[in-house]
Design a protein around this motif. Structure first.
Motif: not given
Length: 100
Positions: A65, A76-77
């Motif tokens: 993450w 992270s998106k």
């Protein structure tokens, strides 16, 4: 209305659905800091986190993450997209806002 930053059942359920895991109160309280870091200087200030929060960041790294930290944080998106509904539920009184 619950106090801001409380890990309510709705917050727990949303986190479970979006992140696939149960979050702790400390994780919830760390999310706005990480969001602020990403919007601003993108560096974790080691003086602003304790050992429990370091362990949480380590867990988030192992899940893919986030990456980095004091030298530069990336997110992270998937995690970015997940924390916003969680923060909205836990910190923003959006239900009592006037309609646009």
């Amino acid at each position: 209305m619950a106090k801001r930053g409380q890990l309510t059942e709705k917050v727990k359920e949303t986190a479970q659905r979006l992140l696939g895991k149960e979050i702790t109160q400390r994780e919830l309280r760390l999310m706005p800091y990480v969001q602020s870091v990403m919007i601003n200087d993108q560096r974790i200030d080691p003086r602003k986190i304790n050992s429990e929060e370091r362990d949480i960041l380590s867990d988030w790294r192992s899940r893919g993450w986030i990456d980095g930290g004091a030298s530069g944080l990336t997110i992270s998106k998937v995690f970015w997209d997940a924390i916003h509904p969680i923060l909205l539920l836990a910190y923003v009184d959006y239900e009592n806002q006037p309609a646009e």
